[in-house]
Design a protein around this motif. Structure first.
Motif, PDB file in Angstrom:
ATOM      1  N   LEU A  60       2.600   1.726 -29.420  1.00 54.22           N
ATOM      2  CA  LEU A  60       2.271   2.725 -28.404  1.00 54.22           C
ATOM      3  C   LEU A  60       1.902   4.059 -29.030  1.00 54.22           C
ATOM      4  N   SER A  61       2.580   4.445 -30.091  1.00 56.19           N
ATOM      5  CA  SER A  61       2.290   5.720 -30.753  1.00 56.19           C
ATOM      6  C   SER A  61       0.890   5.735 -31.361  1.00 56.19           C
ATOM      7  N   ASP A  62       0.372   4.569 -31.750  1.00 54.22           N
ATOM      8  CA  ASP A  62      -0.969   4.503 -32.316  1.00 54.22           C
ATOM      9  C   ASP A  62      -2.026   4.817 -31.272  1.00 54.22           C
ATOM     10  N   TRP A  63      -1.805   4.375 -30.040  1.00 55.74           N
ATOM     11  CA  TRP A  63      -2.783   4.613 -28.980  1.00 55.74           C
ATOM     12  C   TRP A  63      -2.919   6.098 -28.662  1.00 55.74           C
ATOM     13  N   LYS A  64      -1.858   6.865 -28.900  1.00 54.95           N
ATOM     14  CA  LYS A  64      -1.915   8.299 -28.634  1.00 54.95           C
ATOM     15  C   LYS A  64      -2.918   9.003 -29.542  1.00 54.95           C
ATOM     16  N   LEU A  65      -3.206   8.407 -30.696  1.00 55.79           N
ATOM     17  CA  LEU A  65      -4.228   8.946 -31.592  1.00 55.79           C
ATOM     18  C   LEU A  65      -5.551   8.205 -31.460  1.00 55.79           C
ATOM     19  N   LEU A  66      -5.481   6.892 -31.188  1.00 60.18           N
ATOM     20  CA  LEU A  66      -6.702   6.099 -31.129  1.00 60.18           C
ATOM     21  C   LEU A  66      -7.600   6.494 -29.961  1.00 60.18           C
ATOM     22  N   ILE A  67      -7.013   6.741 -28.806  1.00 60.25           N
ATOM     23  CA  ILE A  67      -7.827   7.093 -27.630  1.00 60.25           C
ATOM     24  C   ILE A  67      -8.531   8.430 -27.834  1.00 60.25           C
ATOM     25  N   PRO A  68      -7.823   9.511 -28.246  1.00 64.10           N
ATOM     26  CA  PRO A  68      -8.557  10.759 -28.550  1.00 64.10           C
ATOM     27  C   PRO A  68      -9.553  10.592 -29.695  1.00 64.10           C
ATOM     28  N   LEU A  69      -9.220   9.747 -30.676  1.00 64.42           N
ATOM     29  CA  LEU A  69     -10.126   9.517 -31.802  1.00 64.42           C
ATOM     30  C   LEU A  69     -11.411   8.846 -31.334  1.00 64.42           C
ATOM     31  N   GLY A  70     -11.277   7.861 -30.438  1.00 69.94           N
ATOM     32  CA  GLY A  70     -12.470   7.224 -29.888  1.00 69.94           C
ATOM     33  C   GLY A  70     -13.281   8.183 -29.047  1.00 69.94           C
ATOM     34  N   LEU A  71     -12.594   9.053 -28.298  1.00 71.26           N
ATOM     35  CA  LEU A  71     -13.283  10.011 -27.439  1.00 71.26           C
ATOM     36  C   LEU A  71     -14.021  11.066 -28.246  1.00 71.26           C
ATOM     37  N   ILE A  72     -13.355  11.627 -29.254  1.00 71.08           N
ATOM     38  CA  ILE A  72     -13.939  12.720 -30.041  1.00 71.08           C
ATOM     39  C   ILE A  72     -14.810  12.196 -31.173  1.00 71.08           C
ATOM     40  N   GLY A  73     -14.260  11.272 -31.959  1.00 72.30           N
ATOM     41  CA  GLY A  73     -14.950  10.816 -33.153  1.00 72.30           C
ATOM     42  C   GLY A  73     -16.097   9.857 -32.891  1.00 72.30           C
ATOM     43  N   THR A  74     -16.106   9.217 -31.716  1.00 76.68           N
ATOM     44  CA  THR A  74     -17.173   8.259 -31.421  1.00 76.68           C
ATOM     45  C   THR A  74     -18.026   8.713 -30.248  1.00 76.68           C
ATOM     46  N   THR A 159     -13.228  16.751 -37.148  1.00 74.91           N
ATOM     47  CA  THR A 159     -11.991  16.605 -36.376  1.00 74.91           C
ATOM     48  C   THR A 159     -11.472  15.175 -36.437  1.00 74.91           C
ATOM     49  N   SER A 160     -12.392  14.209 -36.379  1.00 73.41           N
ATOM     50  CA  SER A 160     -11.979  12.802 -36.427  1.00 73.41           C
ATOM     51  C   SER A 160     -11.351  12.460 -37.776  1.00 73.41           C
ATOM     52  N   ILE A 161     -11.795  13.129 -38.855  1.00 76.30           N
ATOM     53  CA  ILE A 161     -11.195  12.888 -40.167  1.00 76.30           C
ATOM     54  C   ILE A 161      -9.737  13.330 -40.174  1.00 76.30           C
ATOM     55  N   ILE A 162      -9.470  14.481 -39.550  1.00 80.14           N
ATOM     56  CA  ILE A 162      -8.087  14.977 -39.469  1.00 80.14           C
ATOM     57  C   ILE A 162      -7.227  14.009 -38.672  1.00 80.14           C
ATOM     58  N   MET A 163      -7.758  13.522 -37.558  1.00 79.84           N
ATOM     59  CA  MET A 163      -7.010  12.582 -36.726  1.00 79.84           C
ATOM     60  C   MET A 163      -6.818  11.253 -37.456  1.00 79.84           C
ATOM     61  N   MET A 164      -7.829  10.833 -38.207  1.00 81.68           N
ATOM     62  CA  MET A 164      -7.722   9.579 -38.950  1.00 81.68           C
ATOM     63  C   MET A 164      -6.653   9.683 -40.035  1.00 81.68           C
ATOM     64  N   TYR A 179     -10.425  -0.274 -34.654  1.00 83.27           N
ATOM     65  CA  TYR A 179      -9.899  -0.032 -33.321  1.00 83.27           C
ATOM     66  C   TYR A 179     -10.497   1.231 -32.691  1.00 83.27           C
ATOM     67  N   SER A 180     -10.663   2.282 -33.488  1.00 83.87           N
ATOM     68  CA  SER A 180     -11.246   3.510 -32.936  1.00 83.87           C
ATOM     69  C   SER A 180     -12.712   3.284 -32.554  1.00 83.87           C
ATOM     70  N   THR A 181     -13.435   2.454 -33.343  1.00 85.79           N
ATOM     71  CA  THR A 181     -14.818   2.140 -33.009  1.00 85.79           C
ATOM     72  C   THR A 181     -14.889   1.327 -31.725  1.00 85.79           C
ATOM     73  N   LEU A 182     -13.987   0.343 -31.560  1.00 81.64           N
ATOM     74  CA  LEU A 182     -13.972  -0.470 -30.343  1.00 81.64           C
ATOM     75  C   LEU A 182     -13.693   0.378 -29.109  1.00 81.64           C
ATOM     76  N   ALA A 186     -16.389   1.199 -26.071  1.00 78.12           N
ATOM     77  CA  ALA A 186     -16.139   0.962 -24.645  1.00 78.12           C
ATOM     78  C   ALA A 186     -16.395   2.231 -23.834  1.00 78.12           C
ATOM     79  N   MET A 187     -15.938   3.372 -24.346  1.00 74.91           N
ATOM     80  CA  MET A 187     -16.173   4.642 -23.663  1.00 74.91           C
ATOM     81  C   MET A 187     -17.666   4.949 -23.594  1.00 74.91           C
ATOM     82  N   GLN A 188     -18.393   4.678 -24.690  1.00 69.98           N
ATOM     83  CA  GLN A 188     -19.821   4.977 -24.738  1.00 69.98           C
ATOM     84  C   GLN A 188     -20.598   4.110 -23.755  1.00 69.98           C
ATOM     85  N   ILE A 189     -20.233   2.840 -23.642  1.00 71.56           N
ATOM     86  CA  ILE A 189     -20.906   1.934 -22.710  1.00 71.56           C
ATOM     87  C   ILE A 189     -20.701   2.403 -21.271  1.00 71.56           C
TER      88      ILE A 189
END
Length: 303
Positions: A60-74, A159-164, A179-182, A186-189
């Motif tokens: 669960l703690s990973d999703w707290k970073l993955l979702i913002p990472l996908g939003l910002i970094g992708t 910013t995505s590098i810092i989050m990564m 996972y961040s790309t996936l 999904a957000m981009q589609i």
């Protein structure tokens, strides 16, 4: 030398991406193009993970970073880049994006409490002067909306590098990237389906589809894997030096394929930006032998 050759191949593809992106945004809308390329990149990563069984289960703690990472970094990064590249030539875009290492160092100082040295501050000043040479010398100084979008793409990338960095404290870099790309895909589609007429993608010619898929698989998929493997061989610092060659590659490919003129202010600005980045990130080798030496155990571990 094999590792340096493979790193150079990665830079050749990544530097060309600015030019190919400028070509593709004339055939696809920016958000649809990003969705197409991310979809095929995601399929590449999934296939690689299934073959190598190289992935981890998320907590669960990973999703707290993955979702913002996908939003910002992708999502934000790709949308800003492909929208900006419609009006900004590949050379200028590459030079603006070359500020990412310095921006990352400043963000690391602000959010990760990493020390901000005098070299970083001095390198930042030199690099900003280089940007001014590119966008302001020999013409009325004007920062266009496209340049702002490319700057946003650079900022979101940094910013995505810092989050990564925070994310890979628990999971391996490949799993974090996949996972961040996936998630970003999904957000981009979804965003593209809401904003753009989806049926417009079928109006693009067959060669544009081939180029979009090929660049996604080669530049975002295969080169990403090659780069990460070679970092283990030569160390992160030496590999990062090759990133500074991207503006030169973009210049040459843009001139060869699109006839984009190369001006003396651009050449001078690119030299200042690359020199500033190398000063700020302490990538200027003291001796040639030091550059070609094998990385230490500590450097391999840190990379």
């Amino acid at each position: 030398m094999k590792s340096y050759l493979l790193l150079s191949v990665c830079i050749l593809f990544w530097g060309s991406n600015f030019v190919f992106g400028a070509i593709l945004v004339k055939q696809f809308s920016p958000m649809l193009l990003s969705a197409i390329r991310l979809s095929f990149t995601s399929l590449f990563f999934i296939g690689y993970a299934l073959i190598t069984r190289n992935s981890v289960r998320l907590q669960l703690s990973d999703w707290k970073l993955l979702i913002p990472l996908g939003l910002i970094g992708t999502l934000a990064n790709q949308t800003a880049f492909y929208t900006g590249i419609k009006t900004v030539d590949g050379t200028t875009a590459a030079l603006i994006l070359s500020l990412a290492p310095i921006t990352t160092a400043i963000l690391a100082w602000l959010f990760l409490r990493e020390p901000l040295t005098q070299r970083v501050a001095g390198g930042a000043v030199i690099a900003v002067l280089g940007v001014y040479c590119v966008v302001g010398v020999g013409k009325p100084f004007q920062i266009t909306p496209g340049m702002w979008l490319i700057f946003i793409a650079m900022l979101t990338f940094a910013t995505s590098i810092i989050m990564m960095r925070k994310l890979i404290e628990r999971i391996d870099p490949f799993s974090a990237t996949m996972y961040s790309t996936l998630i970003g895909c999904a957000m981009q589609i979804i965003a593209a389906a809401l904003v753009e007429p989806v049926n417009a993608i079928w109006q693009a010619p067959l060669w544009a589809w081939f180029l979009a898929i090929a660049t996604a698989l080669l530049m975002q998929g295969l080169c990403g894997l090659l780069w990460n493997r070679q970092i283990k061989e030569v160390g992160a610092a030496k590999a990062a030096i090759f990133l500074n060659l991207q503006p030169f590659v973009a210049m040459l490919v843009g001139f060869a394929l699109l006839g984009t003129p190369v001006t003396w202010p651009q050449i001078g600005g690119s030299v200042l930006i690359i020199f500033g980045v190398m000063v700020a990130t302490e990538l200027l080798p003291k001796r040639g032998a030091q550059f070609f030496a094998k990385p230490s155990k500590e450097e391999k571990i840190s990379s």
